[in-house]
Design an enzyme around this catalytic site. Structure first.
Site, PDB file in Angstrom:
ATOM      1  N   GLU A  35      62.175 -18.523   3.555  1.00 20.51           N
ATOM      2  CA  GLU A  35      61.354 -18.701   4.578  1.00 20.51           C
ATOM      3  C   GLU A  35      59.938 -18.477   4.090  1.00 20.51           C
ATOM      4  OE1 GLU A  35      62.958 -15.799   7.626  1.00 20.51           O
ATOM      5  OE2 GLU A  35      64.672 -16.638   7.482  1.00 20.51           O
ATOM      6  N   GLU A  88      72.921 -21.771   6.432  1.00 20.22           N
ATOM      7  CA  GLU A  88      73.057 -20.429   7.180  1.00 20.22           C
ATOM      8  C   GLU A  88      73.227 -20.763   8.674  1.00 20.22           C
ATOM      9  OE1 GLU A  88      69.709 -17.549   7.224  1.00 20.22           O
ATOM     10  OE2 GLU A  88      69.324 -17.715   5.118  1.00 20.22           O
TER      11      GLU A  88
HETATM   12  O1  9MR Z   1      72.476 -11.718   8.385  1.00 24.45           O
HETATM   13  C1  9MR Z   1      71.394 -10.697   8.108  1.00 24.45           C
HETATM   14  C2  9MR Z   1      71.337  -9.581   9.209  1.00 24.45           C
HETATM   15  O2  9MR Z   1      72.618  -8.858   8.949  1.00 24.45           O
HETATM   16  C3  9MR Z   1      70.014  -8.981   9.018  1.00 24.45           C
HETATM   17  O3  9MR Z   1      69.918  -7.941  10.201  1.00 24.45           O
HETATM   18  C4  9MR Z   1      68.807  -9.835   9.241  1.00 24.45           C
HETATM   19  C5  9MR Z   1      67.592  -8.953   8.960  1.00 24.45           C
HETATM   20  O4  9MR Z   1      66.605  -9.939   9.287  1.00 24.45           O
HETATM   21  O5  9MR Z   1      68.957 -10.690   8.192  1.00 24.45           O
HETATM   22  C6  9MR Z   1      70.066 -11.620   8.476  1.00 24.45           C
HETATM   23  O6  9MR Z   1      69.939 -12.787   7.640  1.00 24.45           O
HETATM   24  C7  9MR Z   1      68.931 -13.631   7.546  1.00 24.45           C
HETATM   25  C8  9MR Z   1      68.642 -14.355   6.463  1.00 24.45           C
HETATM   26  O7  9MR Z   1      68.730 -13.382   5.531  1.00 24.45           O
HETATM   27  C9  9MR Z   1      67.650 -15.395   6.310  1.00 24.45           C
HETATM   28  N1  9MR Z   1      67.561 -15.968   7.642  1.00 24.45           N
HETATM   29  C10 9MR Z   1      67.735 -15.557   8.808  1.00 24.45           C
HETATM   30  C11 9MR Z   1      69.070 -14.685   8.851  1.00 24.45           C
HETATM   31  C12 9MR Z   1      69.085 -14.077  10.140  1.00 24.45           C
HETATM   32  O8  9MR Z   1      68.117 -13.138  10.647  1.00 24.45           O
END
Ligand code: 9MR
Length: 375
Positions: free
Chosen positions: A181, A286
């Protein structure tokens, strides 16, 4: 789903299974040999998503795998190993989790426990692993966020971090989300960006490539799947990286979408194609589809969701550049979106909270099965 809808859908599943056996559909209409084969593949209880994915050479990934259910819920691991060809840890490889200390300046500052456990499980299950993620503006340790490092020190920190992790998992992690990102960041909150400036991106790719020259290196971005200002910026940035001679192999399209804002299929295909024309790969990294963003019956929402999953699968199969689709989670029970949207009713994934396959699961399978019969 009310009782009637539930019965109808159960009958539907049963009829499909019978159909495949008799060569008739539920109305008694005769299916062609090809349709019968597709039905058998979609509904055959012993035919898994991963077995079909292997036939067409696409990777179907279980992304966002969380440590709590991973350790505590045996059904979680069972379904991951049974249905998916790759695994992406949700948090275990993020900076704050894997590199929580800065006391020693060596491997004692790291915590590889959870990443190692997921890798070992994936390998025992003959699955590939996507590494997620080396540099992000979130989930960083306090020592980094509040470290007041100067530019030279930050480059050193980032270099040590990337080299340590990528070389530890050399030849075991097939693809890394090197930067996550980068266009979404709040520049105030990423010390690495603040301290190094935009060159942190080519530097991060360089360190990763040197640590594992055979790993595929991705630029992973959210909400940049359609053709718009943001995806144009991604395109421009990766063009610049390629012009500078940076080793980058692909772009990750996260694909967090919803029934209210479904992806624009024509635009996604064009976007994938233009990246392919640069010689890059595209991974859908994702994917999840929020259901609770429109007013409708559960059955209708799940059907609409299935259409989106099926459509994206088809786009990925049609566009040679797209070689992987990973969902962000496997069961609605543990989706990050339940907490994020504060809506316990969210059902964004392929399996419901009790691990039953949803229409979305069958839609993905059907698109792959349709491709199998064409081969
Ligand atoms: O799945 C992840 C979640 O468990 C965490 O709490 C969160 C924190 O922001 O991050 C989630 O995964 C993210 C991913 O690493 C990057 N893209 C967005 C995803 C959803 O926030």
């Amino acid at each position: 789903m009310d009782r009637r809808q539930f019965l109808l859908s159960s009958v539907g599943a049963l009829v499909s299974a019978v159909t495949a056996k008799t060569g008739l559909d539920w109305r008694g209409k005769r299916l062609s040999a090809q349709e019968t084969r597709i039905e058998e593949m979609v509904r055959g209880p012993s035919i898994t998503l991963r077995s079909l994915a292997d036939k067409v050479g696409i990777d179907i990934g279980a992304g966002g795998i969380n440590t709590v259910p991973f350790y505590k819920d045996p059904d979680y691991k069972k379904i991951i190993a049974r249905e998916f060809t790759s695994l992406t840890p949700g948090n275990a490889m993020k900076f704050g989790v894997i590199h929580p200390r800065n006391n020693y300046g060596d491997e004692r500052d790291y915590n590889f426990e959870h990443a190692d456990a997921m890798l070992e499980f994936a390998e025992a299950s003959k699955m590939k692993v996507r590494g997620h993620t080396l540099v992000w503006h979130m989930q960083n340790p306090r020592w980094l966020d509040q470290g007041n490092f100067d530019r030279r020190e930050l480059i050193q920190v980032m270099e040590d971090h990337i080299r340590t992790i990528v070389s530890r998992y050399k030849d075991r992690v097939f693809a890394w989300d090197v930067v996550n990102e980068p266009l979404t960041i709040n520049h105030e909150s990423i010390p690495i960006f603040q301290g190094i400036g935009p060159e942190y991106i080519p530097l991060a790719f360089r360190f990763a490539h040197e640590a594992d020259p055979s790993a595929l290196l991705f630029y992973n971005e959210t909400q940049a799947h359609n053709l718009d200002e943001k995806s144009n910026m991604v395109y421009e940035q990766v063009c610049n990286l390629l012009d500078e001679g940076v080793t980058i192999h692909g772009v990750g399209m996260q694909m967090h979408v919803s029934l209210r804002y479904p992806p624009n299929l024509v635009q996604v295909a064009k976007n994938m194609r233009r990246l392919g024309n640069l010689g890059l790969k595209v991974h859908v990294t994702e994917m999840d589809v929020k259901t609770e963003t429109i007013d409708s019956s559960t059955e209708d929402k799940l059907e609409k969701q299935a259409k989106i999953y099926g459509d994206i699968t088809k786009v990925c199969l049609d566009e040679e550049v797209c070689t992987s689709i990973a969902t962000w989670g496997v069961t609605d029970r543990y989706s990050w979106l339940k907490e994020f949207t504060k809506n316990p009713e969210e059902k964004p994934l392929l399996f419901d909270a009790d691990y039953r396959a949803k229409p979305s699961y069958y839609a993905v399978k059907r698109k792959i099965a349709e491709r199998v019969v064409k081969i």
